[in-house]
Design an enzyme around this catalytic site. Structure first.
Site, PDB file in Angstrom:
ATOM      1  N   ASP A   1     -60.172 -73.967  32.808  1.00  7.49           N
ATOM      2  CA  ASP A   1     -60.857 -74.826  33.792  1.00  7.49           C
ATOM      3  C   ASP A   1     -61.558 -74.048  34.895  1.00  7.49           C
ATOM      4  O   ASP A   1     -61.643 -74.504  36.033  1.00  7.49           O
ATOM      5  CB  ASP A   1     -59.868 -75.842  34.410  1.00  7.49           C
TER       6      ASP A   1
ATOM      7  N   LYS B   1     -66.349 -73.012  33.010  1.00  3.65           N
ATOM      8  CA  LYS B   1     -67.125 -72.343  31.962  1.00  3.65           C
ATOM      9  C   LYS B   1     -68.272 -73.228  31.496  1.00  3.65           C
ATOM     10  O   LYS B   1     -69.366 -72.750  31.203  1.00  3.65           O
ATOM     11  CB  LYS B   1     -66.204 -72.011  30.774  1.00  3.65           C
TER      12      LYS B   1
ATOM     13  N   GLY C   1     -61.744 -79.071  27.910  1.00  4.80           N
ATOM     14  CA  GLY C   1     -62.544 -80.114  28.553  1.00  4.80           C
ATOM     15  C   GLY C   1     -63.533 -79.407  29.444  1.00  4.80           C
ATOM     16  O   GLY C   1     -63.146 -78.844  30.463  1.00  4.80           O
ATOM     17  N   HIS C   2     -64.790 -79.366  29.020  1.00 13.40           N
ATOM     18  CA  HIS C   2     -65.803 -78.622  29.765  1.00 13.40           C
ATOM     19  C   HIS C   2     -66.774 -79.616  30.406  1.00 13.40           C
ATOM     20  O   HIS C   2     -67.288 -80.505  29.726  1.00 13.40           O
ATOM     21  CB  HIS C   2     -66.552 -77.657  28.837  1.00 13.40           C
TER      22      HIS C   2
ATOM     23  N   GLN D   1     -60.394 -72.482  27.105  1.00 13.00           N
ATOM     24  CA  GLN D   1     -59.170 -72.055  27.798  1.00 13.00           C
ATOM     25  C   GLN D   1     -59.486 -70.818  28.663  1.00 13.00           C
ATOM     26  O   GLN D   1     -60.631 -70.620  29.050  1.00 13.00           O
ATOM     27  CB  GLN D   1     -58.016 -71.770  26.820  1.00 13.00           C
TER      28      GLN D   1
HETATM   29  P1  GDP Z   1     -64.062 -75.611  32.182  1.00 10.78           P
HETATM   30  O1  GDP Z   1     -62.994 -76.159  31.331  1.00 10.78           O
HETATM   31  O2  GDP Z   1     -63.898 -74.150  32.454  1.00 10.78           O
HETATM   32  O3  GDP Z   1     -65.452 -75.922  31.694  1.00 10.78           O
HETATM   33  O4  GDP Z   1     -63.906 -76.340  33.601  1.00 10.78           O
HETATM   34  P2  GDP Z   1     -63.630 -77.922  33.847  1.00 10.78           P
HETATM   35  O5  GDP Z   1     -64.874 -78.671  33.544  1.00 10.78           O
HETATM   36  O6  GDP Z   1     -62.380 -78.341  33.181  1.00 10.78           O
HETATM   37  O7  GDP Z   1     -63.317 -77.921  35.395  1.00 10.78           O
HETATM   38  C1  GDP Z   1     -64.224 -77.486  36.344  1.00 10.78           C
HETATM   39  C2  GDP Z   1     -64.498 -78.635  37.333  1.00 10.78           C
HETATM   40  O8  GDP Z   1     -65.116 -78.123  38.509  1.00 10.78           O
HETATM   41  C3  GDP Z   1     -65.487 -79.656  36.797  1.00 10.78           C
HETATM   42  O9  GDP Z   1     -65.147 -80.919  37.311  1.00 10.78           O
HETATM   43  C4  GDP Z   1     -66.817 -79.179  37.354  1.00 10.78           C
HETATM   44  O10 GDP Z   1     -67.764 -80.235  37.472  1.00 10.78           O
HETATM   45  C5  GDP Z   1     -66.399 -78.678  38.712  1.00 10.78           C
HETATM   46  N1  GDP Z   1     -67.191 -77.558  39.265  1.00 10.78           N
HETATM   47  C6  GDP Z   1     -67.868 -76.591  38.613  1.00 10.78           C
HETATM   48  N2  GDP Z   1     -68.358 -75.674  39.482  1.00 10.78           N
HETATM   49  C7  GDP Z   1     -67.990 -76.093  40.711  1.00 10.78           C
HETATM   50  C8  GDP Z   1     -68.162 -75.551  42.016  1.00 10.78           C
HETATM   51  O11 GDP Z   1     -68.751 -74.498  42.245  1.00 10.78           O
HETATM   52  N3  GDP Z   1     -67.634 -76.279  43.043  1.00 10.78           N
HETATM   53  C9  GDP Z   1     -66.963 -77.438  42.863  1.00 10.78           C
HETATM   54  N4  GDP Z   1     -66.506 -78.062  43.931  1.00 10.78           N
HETATM   55  N5  GDP Z   1     -66.739 -77.945  41.635  1.00 10.78           N
HETATM   56  C10 GDP Z   1     -67.243 -77.284  40.575  1.00 10.78           C
HETATM   57  P1  IMO Z   2     -60.541 -75.470  29.071  1.00  7.45           P
HETATM   58  O1  IMO Z   2     -61.367 -74.962  27.924  1.00  7.45           O
HETATM   59  C1  IMO Z   2     -56.627 -75.577  31.017  1.00  7.45           C
HETATM   60  C2  IMO Z   2     -53.118 -75.357  28.426  1.00  7.45           C
HETATM   61  C3  IMO Z   2     -52.225 -76.586  28.397  1.00  7.45           C
HETATM   62  C4  IMO Z   2     -50.877 -75.945  28.146  1.00  7.45           C
HETATM   63  C5  IMO Z   2     -51.225 -74.806  27.194  1.00  7.45           C
HETATM   64  C6  IMO Z   2     -51.013 -75.136  25.732  1.00  7.45           C
HETATM   65  O2  IMO Z   2     -60.952 -76.809  29.568  1.00  7.45           O
HETATM   66  O3  IMO Z   2     -60.423 -74.436  30.136  1.00  7.45           O
HETATM   67  P2  IMO Z   2     -52.388 -76.606  23.983  1.00  7.45           P
HETATM   68  O4  IMO Z   2     -52.740 -78.061  23.995  1.00  7.45           O
HETATM   69  O5  IMO Z   2     -53.567 -75.706  23.930  1.00  7.45           O
HETATM   70  O6  IMO Z   2     -51.350 -76.270  22.955  1.00  7.45           O
HETATM   71  O7  IMO Z   2     -51.664 -76.359  25.407  1.00  7.45           O
HETATM   72  O8  IMO Z   2     -52.602 -74.522  27.410  1.00  7.45           O
HETATM   73  N1  IMO Z   2     -54.549 -75.608  28.113  1.00  7.45           N
HETATM   74  C7  IMO Z   2     -55.517 -75.629  29.038  1.00  7.45           C
HETATM   75  N2  IMO Z   2     -55.459 -75.538  30.377  1.00  7.45           N
HETATM   76  N3  IMO Z   2     -57.827 -75.687  30.406  1.00  7.45           N
HETATM   77  C8  IMO Z   2     -57.906 -75.757  29.060  1.00  7.45           C
HETATM   78  O9  IMO Z   2     -59.090 -75.723  28.403  1.00  7.45           O
HETATM   79  C9  IMO Z   2     -56.713 -75.771  28.317  1.00  7.45           C
HETATM   80  N4  IMO Z   2     -56.430 -75.853  27.003  1.00  7.45           N
HETATM   81  C10 IMO Z   2     -55.113 -75.733  26.893  1.00  7.45           C
HETATM   82  O10 IMO Z   2     -52.277 -77.271  29.629  1.00  7.45           O
HETATM   83  O11 IMO Z   2     -50.392 -75.363  29.339  1.00  7.45           O
HETATM   84 MG    MG Z   3     -61.527 -77.660  31.341  1.00 10.19          MG
END
Ligand code: GDP
Ligand code: IMO
Ligand code: MG
Length: 426
Positions: A13, A16, A40-41, A225
């Site tokens: 998270d 990316k 979840g991106h 991840q």
């Molecule tokens: P990923 O899994 O690495 O793609 O990240 P996620 O989408 O799960 O979580 C990142 C969250 O931060 C999302 O809700 C984005 O919309 C938000 N986000 C991304 N860049 C920024 C930033 O620079 N500032 C803030 N406040 N939120 C951000």
């Molecule tokens: P993105 O791509 C954050 C974590 C789960 C758990 C561990 C194992 O959005 O960054 P799994 O379901 O993969 O067997 O769970 O890994 N986990 C993540 N945490 N972002 C993710 O993906 C994750 N994918 C798995 O919370 O601790």
């Molecule tokens: Mg994510």
């Protein structure tokens, strides 16, 4: 031509998805190569927010091909839901999305097993998976006997394969006190329908990507991840079941490492973690709650509140080295703008000794005490800033210090979720 990877250097998270979307225009192909619907991106463009679990974050650019490569574990209903969701918003993926016939399929028995094992205590706590069947599916891939690949779904013996696997799985699931009853006929009909709908997307992506690199195409690899969740090099057993650090790119995509020449390490300006496992800089207190509120730190896939804490330079230095990172992209800088004081962990104390390496055993990581450096906050809204020179001195100092501790240059800074809220460091 560039082969560039975007790798999360923490526990996932790190934003990316935002970065991949932002960079996509410079590439011909975007490749998701490991993990599955546990990811979840998020991509934010103006008033539109897209949450992607399977489809690469380059999909909003119609001129770029998006590949779900062989190392992914594919959940057919999830990817179809994403395809339909994008179509309903005017994004037609029929020409620029391809799925590997070698990718493994997450089947109902994998989901059932993940749920059944959810309460098991491993080394003192629950792993806390995303319940997307990831571990059981990768386990069956390695075990081979009970695996189903995307290519198997579109072959004549698919029904016989399901019958054979269900016969092996039902007693196992029953032994886990799992209430799911597997109906082979029903599963076949459901997954055959998915296969028919997915068939136009399915190709040999390994062959396609090898052609692409030899034709000098520019490829962007989207890690899922984060490196600390890597099955071999992360905080085992509190990890995911794939190589989510930079070392996984080549095997997952099917492209030799010599074609990868740039690795962007993505970090938050603090740290979050979802699920169980050690987290030395966790702030299970008011500071953690403030970061959670300011950063809206709730899981994209599961909605779970993310555990929050300070930036851990010991961990990120380790994962930057492990992933071959050339430069850093520091996300969520805006989230720290309201904190009068910011801490960064620059070494650990373990058994009375100061260490700067990342312990290989989770129990040692659980015992470490972080040593912090304290940095004054900048207390200025940065969300409208687009040039590095506009950033307050305090924020620049913070970025310089992250760069010094991690021993990598900071090349990109994100000051908000939108594509536009990005600063390229000159
Ligand atoms: P990923 O899994 O690495 O793609 O990240 P996620 O989408 O799960 O979580 C990142 C969250 O931060 C999302 O809700 C984005 O919309 C938000 N986000 C991304 N860049 C920024 C930033 O620079 N500032 C803030 N406040 N939120 C951000
Ligand atoms: P993105 O791509 C954050 C974590 C789960 C758990 C561990 C194992 O959005 O960054 P799994 O379901 O993969 O067997 O769970 O890994 N986990 C993540 N945490 N972002 C993710 O993906 C994750 N994918 C798995 O919370 O601790
Ligand atoms: Mg994510």
């Amino acid at each position: 031509m560039p082969g560039t990877c975007v790798i999360g250097l923490q526990w996932g998270d790190e934003a990316k998805g935002k970065l991949v979307d932002l960079l996509t225009g410079k590439f011909d192909i975007v490749v998701r190569y490991q993990g599955g619907a546990n990811a979840g991106h998020t991509v934010v463009v103006g008033d539109q927010t897209y949450k992607l679990h399977h489809i690469p974050s380059g999909i909003l650019n119609p001129n770029v091909s998006n590949i779900i490569a062989s190392g992914v574990v594919l959940n057919p209903p999830t990817v179809l839901e994403e395809i339909h969701g994008l179509a309903s918003r005017g994004i037609d993926v029929s020409k620029n999305l391809k799925i590997s016939d070698r990718a493994h399929v997450v089947m109902p028995w994998h989901m059932a097993e993940d749920r059944a094992l959810n309460d098991v205590i491993v080394d003192g706590e629950k792993i806390g998976t995303t319940l997307r069947g990831i571990g059981p599916c990768y386990r069956d891939k390695v075990g081979r006997n009970n695996a189903v690949r995307v290519g198997d779904m579109i072959r004549d013996d698919f029904r016989a394969r399901i019958d054979r696997i269900v016969a092996a799985k039902q007693p196992y699931l029953s032994s886990l006190a799992c209430e799911s009853t597997l109906d082979a006929g029903e599963i076949y009909r459901e997954y055959k329908a998915y296969a028919d709908e997915l068939q136009p997307f399915v190709i040999d992506t390994t062959a396609m990507l090898l052609d692409a690199v030899e034709e000098d195409k520019a490829l962007l690899y989207e890690g899922a991840q984060g490196a600390l969740l890597d099955i071999d090099h992360g905080t085992f057993p509190f990890v995911t079941s794939s190589n989510s650090s930079g070392v996984g790119v080549s095997a997952g995509a099917g492209v030799p490492g010599r074609w990868v020449n740039e690795v962007i390490g993505v970090v938050k300006s603090y740290t979050t973690r979802v699920g169980g496992g050690p987290f030395p800089t966790e702030q299970d207190n008011e500071i953690g709650q403030t970061i959670r509120d300011l950063g809206n730190e709730y899981g994209t896939t599961t909605g779970r509140p993310r555990r929050c804490g300070w930036f851990d330079a010991v961990a990120v230095r380790y994962t930057a080295r492990l992933s071959g990172v050339s430069g850093l992209s520091v996300m969520m800088l805006d989230v720290l703008s309201q904190l009068p004081e910011i801490k960064v962990c620059t070494s650990y104390e373990l058994h009375g000794e100061r260490i700067t390496h990342f312990p290989s055993h989770s129990e040692d990581l659980r015992l470490v005490k972080p040593n912090y450096e304290t940095i004054p906050g900048w207390m200025t809204d940065v969300t409208e800033m687009r040039e590095y020179s506009q950033l307050p001195d305090g924020a620049k100092r913070y970025l310089d210090q992250i760069s010094a501790w991690v021993e990598r240059p900071v090349e990109i800074v994100s000051v908000g979720p939108d594509r536009e809220q990005t600063i390229f460091v000159p």
